[in-house]
Design an enzyme around this catalytic site. Structure first.
Site, PDB file in Angstrom:
ATOM      1  N   PRO A 136       0.799  -1.229   0.000  1.00 32.40           N
ATOM      2  CA  PRO A 136       0.000   0.000   0.000  1.00 32.40           C
ATOM      3  C   PRO A 136       0.831   1.280   0.000  1.00 32.40           C
ATOM      4  O   PRO A 136       0.833   2.048   0.975  1.00 32.40           O
ATOM      5  CB  PRO A 136      -0.826  -0.139   1.274  1.00 32.40           C
ATOM      6  CG  PRO A 136       0.069  -0.896   2.196  1.00 32.40           C
ATOM      7  CD  PRO A 136       0.794  -1.887   1.311  1.00 32.40           C
ATOM      8  N   CYS A 137       1.488   1.560  -1.099  1.00 32.26           N
ATOM      9  CA  CYS A 137       2.295   2.771  -1.188  1.00 32.26           C
ATOM     10  C   CYS A 137       1.430   4.024  -1.061  1.00 32.26           C
ATOM     11  O   CYS A 137       1.935   5.088  -0.705  1.00 32.26           O
ATOM     12  CB  CYS A 137       3.118   2.775  -2.469  1.00 32.26           C
ATOM     13  SG  CYS A 137       2.171   2.530  -3.974  1.00 32.26           S
TER      14      CYS A 137
END
Length: 177
Positions: A136-137
């Site tokens: 989950p950048c």
């Protein structure tokens, strides 16, 4: 092994899979479905578009859920990290521990890696993330909880949209929105 496109709340996404897990995920391209498909063909020249196998179907369902607001950290999805540098793997492992609705900064992750000076390298790792949103950048922000860059189609606006879906609260602060 193959790749498939699928609908989500933010547009047409795609993923590639193989026997060791997901080889990559593609968030929607700015120019729509054909551009997303072209990105996958360019990234995975050896793979053909195909119906997803059971593992890929489960990953698709989980990603669709996340992008509709389901609180799933997607940590149950296996990733094929062959070809991903050891440093990027360390960064991605830390990012995968950020729960939906929460954020950290590049500096926070750099500090966890043992050197606050690695903030820029963390940002570069996030920019090259082949597994968004499974890694989950979008939950990793710049200093001062600013959105920073986002390499997916739509740029920072897509990042903010994904954070809004999760009702993100940076480091326990009030919602971003």
């Amino acid at each position: 092994m193959g790749f498939a496109l699928f609908d989500t709340a933010i547009g047409k996404c795609a993923l590639a899979w193989g026997p060791q897990g997901l080889a990559g995920v593609q968030l929607p391209a700015d120019d729509g479905e054909q551009a997303t498909r072209a990105c996958m063909r360019q990234r995975f020249t050896q793979l053909q578009e195909a119906p997803p196998d059971e593992m890929a179907q489960q990953a698709i369902a989980a990603i669709q859920g996340l992008l509709q607001g389901v609180r799933d950290d997607l940590s149950h999805i296996a990733l094929d990290m062959r070809g991903v540098s050891a440093f990027h793997q360390r960064v991605y492992a830390i990012a995968r521990r950020i729960p939906p609705g929460q954020t950290r900064t590049y500096g926070d992750i750099a500090q966890e890696l043992g050197d606050k000076g690695l903030s820029r390298a963390v940002g570069q790792a996030m920019g090259h993330n082949p597994f968004a949103p499974v890694v989950p950048c979008h939950r990793v922000l710049a200093a001062g909880n600013k959105p920073g860059g986002f390499s997916a189609g739509g740029g920072a606006l897509t990042k903010l949209r994904m954070l809004a879906i999760e009702d993100a609260r940076p480091n326990g602060m009030a919602s971003l929105f």
